[in-house]
Enzyme design. Structure first.
Site, PDB file in Angstrom:
ATOM      1  N   ASN A  49       0.837  -1.212   0.000  1.00  0.00           N
ATOM      2  CA  ASN A  49       0.000   0.000   0.000  1.00  0.00           C
ATOM      3  C   ASN A  49       0.864   1.252   0.000  1.00  0.00           C
ATOM      4  OD1 ASN A  49      -3.114  -0.373   0.285  1.00  0.00           O
ATOM      5  ND2 ASN A  49      -2.203  -2.036   1.483  1.00  0.00           N
ATOM      6  N   HIS A 103      -8.290  -0.678   7.322  1.00  0.00           N
ATOM      7  CA  HIS A 103      -8.476  -1.991   7.929  1.00  0.00           C
ATOM      8  C   HIS A 103      -9.054  -2.927   6.862  1.00  0.00           C
ATOM      9  CE1 HIS A 103      -8.942  -4.813  11.201  1.00  0.00           C
ATOM     10  NE2 HIS A 103     -10.108  -5.135  10.695  1.00  0.00           N
TER      11      HIS A 103
HETATM   12  C1  GRF Z   1      -3.295  -4.428   4.302  1.00  0.00           C
HETATM   13  O1  GRF Z   1      -4.215  -5.425   3.999  1.00  0.00           O
HETATM   14  C2  GRF Z   1      -3.875  -3.453   5.269  1.00  0.00           C
HETATM   15  O2  GRF Z   1      -5.227  -3.225   5.105  1.00  0.00           O
HETATM   16  C3  GRF Z   1      -3.642  -4.158   6.551  1.00  0.00           C
HETATM   17  O3  GRF Z   1      -2.374  -4.734   6.420  1.00  0.00           O
HETATM   18  C4  GRF Z   1      -2.124  -5.001   5.051  1.00  0.00           C
HETATM   19  C5  GRF Z   1      -0.830  -4.354   4.688  1.00  0.00           C
HETATM   20  O4  GRF Z   1      -0.348  -4.768   3.449  1.00  0.00           O
HETATM   21  N1  GRF Z   1      -3.871  -3.292   7.665  1.00  0.00           N
HETATM   22  P1  GRF Z   1       0.904  -4.024   2.807  1.00  0.00           P
HETATM   23  O5  GRF Z   1       2.019  -3.976   3.864  1.00  0.00           O
HETATM   24  O6  GRF Z   1       0.466  -2.644   2.429  1.00  0.00           O
HETATM   25  O7  GRF Z   1       1.313  -4.839   1.633  1.00  0.00           O
END
Ligand code: GRF
Length: 191
Positions: free
Chosen positions: A14, A103
């Site tokens: 992300n 979340h």
């Molecule tokens: C995502 O699914 C976010 O919603 C959750 O943890 C995950 C993180 O994934 N809180 P990344 O580290 O961004 O790949």
């Protein structure tokens, strides 16, 4: 130009997606990545993207060093993206209305301490839910309880595995999180 800090504990997909969205933006840029996990893959991503990244300990988070760092680097907006520690009250207060989390489920279901990552998707499947999704919310003093800004849903089929749900949820995260961040930062200018 507004300055965004991203806090992440893991892979950072992300974080990378958000940085890609804002590259070339005149509104905001990702200026800093902070992690509590010295082995997090997000550190490799930060290096590749040329973004300053810092590792801090849980004690440093609690003692106010992280808040001082955000302030000294003139961070306007804080984004949690897969960050697993509770945010201390002083940081919440200093950045109230300027700190959000994503979340990977439809809060208030499947949230709270210990509900993160694949555990969430497994709980959703085990509960026989027919839908899941994402919740973007302001951060307050409690895990997953701040005011909800945005939700998006996906279907969960009877034969979906937690991994399949995770994939659908990630797709929603990538599609919506940067856009919602941009909208909230735009609104800061009118406050
Ligand atoms: C995502 O699914 C976010 O919603 C959750 O943890 C995950 C993180 O994934 N809180 P990344 O580290 O961004 O790949």
């Amino acid at each position: 130009m507004r300055r965004i800090a991203i806090l992440a504990s893991g892979s950072g997909s992300n974080a990378e997606n958000i940085n890609t969205w804002f590259s070339g933006s005149k509104l905001a840029k990702v200026s800093l990545i902070l992690t509590d996990n010295p082995h997090a893959f997000v550190l490799e991503r930060a290096q590749r993207m040329g973004i300053e990244a810092l590792v801090f300990t849980p004690a440093e988070l609690r003692s106010g060093i992280v808040l001082a760092t955000l302030q000294s680097k003139k961070i306007d907006f804080v984004v949690l993206a897969g960050f697993l520690k509770l945010i201390p009250v002083a940081l919440v207060e200093a950045y109230r209305g300027k700190i959000i989390n994503i979340h990977p489920a439809l809060l208030p279901k499947f949230g709270g301490k210990g509900m993160y990552g694949d555990r969430v998707h497994k709980a959703v499947v085990d509960a026989g839910e027919t839908e899941s999704g994402i919740t973007i919310h302001y951060v307050n003093e409690h895990y997953d309880e701040g005011h909800i800004v945005f939700q998006a849903k996906c279907t969960v089929s009877i034969d979906d595995t937690p991994e399949m749900v995770a994939q659908k949820v990630h797709a929603l995260e990538y599609a919506h999180y940067p856009r919602v961040i941009e909208e909230l930062i735009s609104n800061l200018d009118t406050q």
